[in-house]
Structures are given as structure tokens and as C-alpha cells.
Design a protein around this motif. Structure first.
Motif, short mmCIF file in Angstrom:
data_model
loop_
_atom_site.label_atom_id
_atom_site.label_comp_id
_atom_site.label_asym_id
_atom_site.label_seq_id
_atom_site.Cartn_x
_atom_site.Cartn_y
_atom_site.Cartn_z
N ARG A 226 14.94 32.53 23.79
CA ARG A 226 15.72 33.56 23.08
C ARG A 226 15.28 34.78 23.50
O ARG A 226 14.29 35.21 23.67
N CYS A 228 15.47 38.69 21.85
CA CYS A 228 15.93 39.61 20.49
C CYS A 228 15.27 41.07 20.53
O CYS A 228 14.16 41.52 21.31
N GLU A 246 20.29 39.27 20.94
CA GLU A 246 20.22 39.37 19.23
C GLU A 246 19.27 40.43 18.81
O GLU A 246 18.64 41.15 19.81
N LEU A 248 16.66 41.56 15.64
CA LEU A 248 15.91 40.92 14.28
C LEU A 248 16.98 41.70 13.27
O LEU A 248 16.89 43.01 13.05
N PRO A 249 17.19 40.87 12.10
CA PRO A 249 17.50 41.55 10.58
C PRO A 249 16.78 42.33 10.13
O PRO A 249 15.53 42.23 10.18
N LEU A 254 15.64 37.31 5.98
CA LEU A 254 16.92 37.07 6.94
C LEU A 254 16.02 36.95 8.35
O LEU A 254 16.28 36.07 9.10
N ALA A 255 14.97 37.95 8.40
CA ALA A 255 14.05 37.97 9.76
C ALA A 255 13.26 36.84 9.66
O ALA A 255 13.08 36.36 10.68
N ASP A 257 14.03 33.84 8.36
CA ASP A 257 14.70 32.71 8.94
C ASP A 257 14.97 32.88 10.55
O ASP A 257 14.99 31.75 11.25
N HIS A 258 15.16 34.13 10.91
CA HIS A 258 15.59 34.27 12.32
C HIS A 258 14.61 33.54 13.21
O HIS A 258 14.84 33.26 14.45
N LEU A 259 13.33 33.81 12.81
CA LEU A 259 11.96 33.57 13.66
C LEU A 259 11.44 32.27 13.37
O LEU A 259 10.40 31.67 13.86
#
Length: 519
Positions: A226, A228, A246, A248-249, A254-255, A257-259
Motif C-alpha cells: 500500500r 500512503c 492514500e 493518513l487520517p 482513524l489513523a 485503524d488505517h495502519l
């Protein structure tokens, strides 16, 4: 040739052609030198926080430093917030800070201060000029130290400025090029990418231009990784034809969860991801504990060469990158809120626009909705210190006079450096300022809830510190009072009409967009 003239000539010899100024008595010989030395554009700003932000915006778009001229320690102090942003964004700036004459310092006059200490908070290099004969050499060293991504501060005592310099100006100096990434690190990165683990390439730093985006996307496709960007990369090429990457939030939850599934995180120009603030029960480090991280490159490394080499080694050169298509939404109708405003911006954004984003909460809707707009550059608030957007737009417009600059600005943050509007008018800059006016520090309402303070619900006194109505600020009056054409929009149709007009005409203008809070 006096010291100031030799200093100014040295800056011009080194292709530093813009000086953002707010001078005082100690800098009068530098000011006088502007009439004696050709090649320097002097831009007056009414507050030092404007000129430091303008220098940041200019350097991001020109890919070289501007200079600033500041009056003593208090003037430098007023500039600190946006010099902090420049430093966090790895943006080059050369500060010239006037000081009392060296023999006058012993008297501790009212404006005497420890300029070296103040400068040290935001400077990678600080030096006080000691003699008129050496000031040009000092200036050349300041340019060299600023290089591609550092803040250099040269302190100029008044007597050094007015004294004779028999040595004259210094010619152009060599700037150290970006350093190559060590072979062992490249081999390590390639091994991780080809290991079969869940890998993410995270890119950030000074700039993600179109070619870097395409290369890292090709590498990701070749290896199954991926890709980002970090939360606020300094400058990003976006829109039709740019790589799908992408982001990173911003919100830590949220970040995380993203990672959450990433086993190998390879950092290219980006720092290890952390939460912007500490929150009860939320970890500060964003990546999973089990994730292995490799700092492959810093912003001072040769990232272009690095990406090309990795692409060659993983067989990515001939892979077709995934890019955003041009896909414009229809112009919105009905109520004006941040979502309809985002839709309108995506529809009207012109080719090669420069978007300066200090929209704060509104940006959470605007950024994703403009991904498939016409190709543009996006400047982020890299250091998080507000009051940057209006000044950075001044600098970006001076660096790129043929490109439309669009400043997305929160109402609260606009009031930190509202004086930038005057400079836009004085310099006749092609900047459209959009104020997202919800009459709140909306981001602080969100953060109040996230920190859990008082159970997440402010009382009457606390709430009064988060709202900025009563009285409501009249941005149309503020703008027109400083020479900028301005109108208010409270419907999607009105907003679209003003956007269409602004995109078809040159010059500074402001839209006061009345929107409800996103939260």
C-alpha cells in the motif's frame, strides 16, 4: 558599498529575489539599499506573522528561499508561528533580523533582547554578523545553510549595516545537493517489499510532486504494498493524471485503524506517524506495536533517485500507474454547507491552481472531493500553527503569478493574520480567499469532546471560549476595508456564481461563505 548594500547584492547574486519586510529603525540602511541594488522585490507586510508565512508559501512554490526582514527580537517573535510551520515543512527561508548597533547593546535600551535565543527556537542556523567587511560572506553562508529545506537566521547589527564593506558582495555559492540513500538501506527496503508481508510505503516531507507520486504508485503495484502520504505533506500534486495515494487520517483513532494490519512500514521523507495530541486511552504512536518501521529517507535525501532505483530493482518501471481520472461533479444547488462547497470547488477548480489549505474542519470534506478535479498543487499546514493560510497565499501568488491561488480559510484562523489581505491588494495578487464562516472554533469543539474534558460537554464558560460570534465578524467589510473585493454567499447557487466569476477574472477577492459547523 556599505554592509547592507553588500548583503542585499549577495542575496540577489544567489537568486533570492523577494524580501518580505516589516522594518524598523535598526533596518533603515537595509531599506535604503533597496533603492541602490537592483533585482530585489520588496513586499511590505503589516505584521511579522504575515511576512514569515508569505516566505513559507513563496519557497514552497518557487522551490528556493525568500528572505525576510524583521525588526529586532520582538519582530522576530511575532514571526515565530509561521517560521515554525516552515521548519516543520522543511521549507527554506533566509531571515535577516536587525539589531541595535553593537556598541548600543550595553545600554539595554527598551527593545534590546536576546535575538539569538529567540531565533534558536525556529532556526536550523543562527549567526550574528560581527563586521561590515564580513557581512556579505555571512549572507552567502546563510543562503548555503538554508539550502533546500532549512531556516537560516542572520542577525544584522545596525553599525554592521551602515559601515563600509571594502570586500563587496559575494557571488553565487554552491548549495549542497540532496544526499544519496545508503545502499544498505535500499537493499533492506527492497527485501521488505518482496517479503510477502503487509507493507506500506509512506511518503511525505517537502514535496510529493507528480513524478514522485507516479513512481511510488508503480512500486506499490509491483510489490503489492500500500502507499500512503503522511497527514500534512508540505506540497502535493493532485487531481487528474496524478497517482492514487492514500492519505493518513488526521484523527488518531482513524489513523490507527488505517495502519492496523501493516507489518512493514517504510518511511520516505515522512516521519514515524504519531497522534497530533495526547488523548486519554489513545496511544501516541500510530503504527501497530508489532509493525517494523524503516526510516528509508529523510526530506534531505535524494528521494527522486531513490524511488527510481527501487522501481528498477522491483521491476516497476514498465507498470502502468493508477491515476485519478478527471471526474467533475455537477455544480451544487440548494443549501450551502462544507459538502456543497467542496462539490463546487471540485467543479470550478481551474487547471494548475495552487490551493492553500487552512480550512481546518471544512477540509475534511473538501480534500477528498477534489481528488478528481483538474490538476493542481495543494499546500498543507505542515506545522499545525494557525494563521498561515492567508500569508502563504501571498507568497505562493508572488512565486507563481500566472497561476490562480485559492486560499481555503477558517474564520477563526483568518483573524490571526488578516492583515495579509492588505498585501494581496497592494501587490495585486491573483488570490481567491474563501472564508468558511461558521462563527466557531469548530475544531476545538471536536477536540473538547475527544479529550473527554468535563465529560466531553463544555459548560457555559467553556463554550464561550469556543464560539467566535457575538459579535459576528463581517469579512466582507474587513476585506473591502483593506482593498480586496468581497461578497457573501449563503446558498450553493450564490457560492457557485461567485466562484465562476472569481475563476474568470484576475486579482484578489474574498468569498465569505456562511456555512454550518461540520460537527
Amino acid at each position: 558599498m556599505n554592509g547592507a548594500e553588500s548583503l542585499l547584492s549577495t542575496l540577489v547574486n544567489n537568486e533570492i529575489e523577494v524580501c518580505f519586510t516589516n522594518p524598523g529603525t535598526s533596518e533603515m540602511h537595509f531599506v535604503a539599499a533597496l533603492d541602490e541594488v537592483d533585482g530585489m522585490r520588496c513586499v511590505l507586510c503589516l505584521f511579522e506573522g504575515v511576512l514569515s508565512g508569505a516566505a513559507d508559501g513563496y519557497a514552497r512554490m518557487a522551490r528556493k528561499p525568500a528572505s525576510t526582514l524583521l525588526h529586532l527580537g520582538p519582530g522576530l517573535g511575532n514571526a515565530l508561528a509561521n517560521l515554525h510551520n516552515a521548519g516543520k515543512g522543511h521549507v527554506p527561508v533566509v531571515n535577516i533580523v536587525g539589531d541595535h548597533a553593537s556598541y548600543h547593546l550595553q545600554y539595554n535600551a527598551p527593545l534590546t533582547s536576546d535575538i539569538t535565543a529567540i531565533a534558536g527556537a525556529v532556526s536550523d542556523w543562527t549567526h550574528t554578523a560581527n563586521s561590515s567587511a564580513e557581512i556579505a560572506s555571512d549572507a552567502a553562508e546563510a543562503v548555503r545553510q538554508a539550502g533546500f529545506g532549512s531556516v537560516a537566521t542572520l542577525i544584522l547589527p545596525a553599525d554592521v549595516s551602515w559601515g563600509d564593506n571594502p570586500n563587496g558582495a559575494v557571488a553565487k555559492v554552491a548549495i549542497e545537493p540532496p544526499t544519496a540513500v545508503a545502499e544498505a538501506l535500499i537493499e533492506d527496503a527492497v527485501s521488505r517489499l518482496q517479503s510477502g508481508a503487509n507493507c506500506m510505503l509512506m511518503i511525505g516531507g517537502r514535496e510529493i510532486d507528480k513524478s514522485r507520486g507516479l513512481l511510488i504508485n508503480q512500486i506499490a503495484k509491483a510489490t503489492g504494498a500500500r502507499v500512503c502520504s503522511d497527514v500534512f505533506p508540505t506540497r502535493v500534486a493532485r487531481g487528474a493524471g496524478t497517482a492514487v495515494i492514500e492519505r493518513l487520517p488526521y484523527l488518531a483513532e482513524l489513523a490507527i485503524d488505517h495502519l492496523k494490519d501493516i507489518q512493514q512500514l517504510i518511511l520516505i521523507g515522512a516521519a514515524a506517524p504519531v497522534s497530533f495530541f495526547a488523548y486519554p486511552g489513545v496511544p501516541s504512536a500510530i503504527a501497530p506495536d508489532a509493525c517494523e518501521q524503516l526510516q528509508l529517507a529523510t526530506p534531505d535525501n535524494d528521494i527522486d533517485r531513490l524511488l527510481a532505483e527501487i522501481a528498477r530493482r522491483v521491476g516497476a518501471i514498465d507498470i502502468e500507474p493508477e491515476v485519478y481520472p478527471l471526474q467533475l461533479p455537477p455544480a451544487p444547488v440548494g443549501a450551502l454547507d462544507v459538502n456543497s462547497a467542496a462539490q463546487a470547488l471540485a467543479y470550478y477548480l481551474p487547471e494548475e491552481a495552487v490551493v492553500v489549505d487552512e480550512s481546518i474542519t471544512a477540509g475534511m470534506a473538501i480534500f477528498p472531493q477534489t481528488m478528481k478535479a483538474r490538476a493542481h498543487d495543494w499546500l498543507h499546514l505542515s506545522g499545525g500553527s494557525i494563521g498561515w493560510g492567508l500569508p502563504a497565499s501571498v507568497g505562493a501568488a508572488i512565486a507563481c503569478p500566472r497561476r490562480k491561488v485559492i486560499c481555503l480559510e477558517g474564520d477563526g484562523s483568518a483573524m490571526y493574520t488578516i492583515q495579509a489581505l492588505w498585501t494581496m491588494a497592494r501587490e495585486d495578487l491573483d488570490v481567491l480567499v474563501i472564508i468558511f464562516n461558521n462563527r466557531k472554533y469548530s475544531v476545538l469543539e471536536m477536540e473538547f469532546a475527544r479529550t473527554g474534558a468535563r465529560g466531553g460537554s463544555p459548560g457555559v464558560k467553556a463554550a464561550s471560549t469556543l464560539g467566535i460570534g457575538s459579535p459576528d465578524m463581517d469579512f466582507v467589510a474587513l476585506a473591502t476595508g483593506m482593498g480586496v473585493s468581497a461578497e457573501r454567499a449563503d446558498s450553493a447557487e450564490a457560492f457557485c456564481a461567485l466562484l465562476e466569476q472569481a475563476m474568470s477574472e484576475r486579482g484578489p477577492r474574498l468569498i465569505d461563505a456562511i456555512v454550518p459547523s461540520l460537527f
